[in-house]
Design a protein around this motif. Structure first.
Motif, PDB file in Angstrom:
ATOM      1  N   ARG A  62     -30.921  -1.777   4.834  1.00  0.00           N
ATOM      2  CA  ARG A  62     -31.306  -0.235   5.003  1.00  0.00           C
ATOM      3  C   ARG A  62     -30.340   0.565   5.540  1.00  0.00           C
ATOM      4  N   ASP A  64     -29.328   4.944   5.906  1.00  0.00           N
ATOM      5  CA  ASP A  64     -30.039   6.322   5.868  1.00  0.00           C
ATOM      6  C   ASP A  64     -29.332   7.143   4.973  1.00  0.00           C
ATOM      7  N   SER A  65     -29.674   8.711   5.087  1.00  0.00           N
ATOM      8  CA  SER A  65     -29.295   9.465   4.086  1.00  0.00           C
ATOM      9  C   SER A  65     -27.976   9.981   4.515  1.00  0.00           C
ATOM     10  N   GLN A 237     -39.746   2.753   9.474  1.00  0.00           N
ATOM     11  CA  GLN A 237     -38.725   3.673   9.785  1.00  0.00           C
ATOM     12  C   GLN A 237     -37.293   3.111   8.977  1.00  0.00           C
ATOM     13  N   THR A 238     -36.161   3.852   8.797  1.00  0.00           N
ATOM     14  CA  THR A 238     -34.880   3.404   8.130  1.00  0.00           C
ATOM     15  C   THR A 238     -34.292   3.036   9.369  1.00  0.00           C
ATOM     16  N   SER A 239     -34.324   3.360  10.375  1.00  0.00           N
ATOM     17  CA  SER A 239     -33.318   2.838  11.537  1.00  0.00           C
ATOM     18  C   SER A 239     -33.969   1.872  12.278  1.00  0.00           C
ATOM     19  N   TYR A 249     -30.734   9.921  16.109  1.00  0.00           N
ATOM     20  CA  TYR A 249     -32.043  10.483  15.888  1.00  0.00           C
ATOM     21  C   TYR A 249     -33.291  10.837  16.919  1.00  0.00           C
ATOM     22  N   GLU A 254     -35.802   8.607  10.482  1.00  0.00           N
ATOM     23  CA  GLU A 254     -35.873   8.971   9.234  1.00  0.00           C
ATOM     24  C   GLU A 254     -36.994   7.912   8.697  1.00  0.00           C
ATOM     25  N   TRP A 256     -38.570   5.403   6.117  1.00  0.00           N
ATOM     26  CA  TRP A 256     -37.796   4.507   4.977  1.00  0.00           C
ATOM     27  C   TRP A 256     -38.749   4.632   3.781  1.00  0.00           C
TER      28      TRP A 256
END
Length: 410
Positions: A62, A64-65, A237-239, A249, A254, A256
């Motif tokens: 994973r 993130d952006s 979640q991404t994180s 954040y 963010e 996912w």
């Protein structure tokens, strides 16, 4: 997993040791490479630079952006036609984080990287290949973060000005591990990189894998060992639940975007050891209810996936003149399996008897050898149950596990 103190992990984020590995309480000799070089700009002579969003770069696990890595053993992979690879790391890279990198299936090399640095990982003399390197082009480059709490941010990838990156196709099968410190390799020699989650995924050699696991986290959505949320929330979640995630954040991570990534064919869940600890105040009924709901959500997310529920070994205790395995939520996990088994997508992996008391280290987590035992049994289970064949027929998986005895008589 009993986590002694999440505070210790937070302190480690600030004062990360970049060179010491303790092995049975003694310092292990390490050979981390020095790869730092001067910064490489877009106009640097002799280099071609790719941005972090280049389609040729495959992100594993994973990210993130902002191209920041999360969870356990995330990485990148790509092919390249030249003889040099360098990477510049962004401001959100952890201080001194240890990364593993390699060419093709050769043994892993290690180096410490930090925010704003540039590292020249591959050159004609890399790994002693010398002139033979040019005869093997194009080559594959792979990099993995070894830890579960630290991470990197990719700012740019650089290759020779007359060469290029190549997009490598993904393997056709994907496996995801959802867990806590046991799956993420806490207290193993190279942490996530030595954990059974990584060892299973990399051990197959022909599958994509992701390890959504973090120490101290519960299955139930509760604050456990300083993790503000459980996997019933955080998996979406991404994180992860790390201190650095909260710094970047806050309370708004963010989401996912599952639809933008390959769906898992197999999901292996090992969760509940933290829920089972009285310090976290999760009841058995809360755990059971959350597990039932979580499996349904995973199935909705990956409707074609086979979901494997692992039983929990939960350590050992002295019993008479021997030792006995504790176990945790034995009935509850089996109830979850029974609830779904007729639907055909949920399976039960009984870990009882795989580990012995000396496979658990002083910090209540598997030793490197314990992780390898778990990985080996789960891999055979998946091979027999789902027909996945082993594809790693030479490349190194676990690093520095080669021990032997040259003394024949003593």
């Amino acid at each position: 997993m009993r986590v002694c103190s999440l505070l210790g992990a937070l302190v480690a984020l600030v004062s990360l040791s970049s060179s010491t590995i303790l092995q049975n309480g003694q310092v292990r000799e390490t050979h981390f490479q020095e790869t730092t070089v001067a910064s490489i700009s877009l106009n640097s002579t002799g280099w071609r630079t790719y941005g972090p969003n280049a389609t040729e770069i495959s992100y594993k696990g994973r990210w993130d952006s902002k191209h920041i890595s999360w969870w356990a053993a995330p990485g990148i992979k790509f092919g390249f036609t030249g003889q040099d690879v360098a990477i510049t790391f962004g401001q959100y890279t952890s201080q001194g984080v240890l990364v593993a990198y390699r060419v093709g299936g050769l043994d892993w090399q290690f180096t410490n990287v930090t925010a704003g640095s540039t590292h020249h990982f591959i050159s004609p003399s890399t790994l002693g290949l010398g002139a033979t390197l040019s005869n093997q082009l194009p080559l594959t480059f792979e990099l993995r973060v070894t830890n579960w709490a630290y991470g990197i941010q990719i700012r740019a990838v650089h290759v020779n000005s007359n060469s290029r990156l190549i997009k490598l196709p993904n393997y056709s099968k994907t496996i995801e591990f959802i867990g806590d410190s046991l799956t993420s390799g806490m207290y193993a020699t190279y942490e996530a990189f030595s954990g059974f989650g990584y060892s299973i995924g990399a051990g197959f050699g022909n599958v994509e894998f992701s390890i959504t696991a973090y120490p101290g986290i519960c299955l139930h959505d509760a604050n456990c060992w300083g993790n503000p949320r459980g996997q019933t929330y955080q998996w979406f979640q991404t994180s992860d639940t790390s201190w650095r995630a909260s710094e970047i954040y806050g309370t708004e991570p963010e989401k996912w975007e599952f639809s933008k990534h390959p769906a898992a064919d197999i999901v292996v869940i090992n969760l509940g050891t933290n829920d089972n600890n009285t310090a976290n105040n999760v009841t058995s009924s809360q755990y059971l209810s959350s597990y039932l709901s979580f499996v349904e959500k995973v199935h909705t997310t990956y409707p074609n996936a086979q979901i494997v529920l692992m039983s929990l070994w939960n350590g050992f205790y002295s019993f008479g003149n021997s030792y006995a395995q504790s176990g945790a939520f034995i009935n509850e996990i089996y109830q979850v399996y029974n609830h779904y088994k007729d639907q055909g997508f949920v399976h039960y992996f009984n870990s009882t008897g795989i580990l012995q008391h000396n496979d658990i280290g002083p910090q209540w987590h598997p030793t490197d050898f314990g992780h390898i035992k778990i990985a080996s049994h789960v891999m055979q289970y998946i091979r027999i149950k789902f027909g996945w064949e082993f594809g790693a027929t030479g490349p190194e998986v676990q690093h520095e596990t080669l021990y032997w005895n040259d003394e024949s008589g003593y």
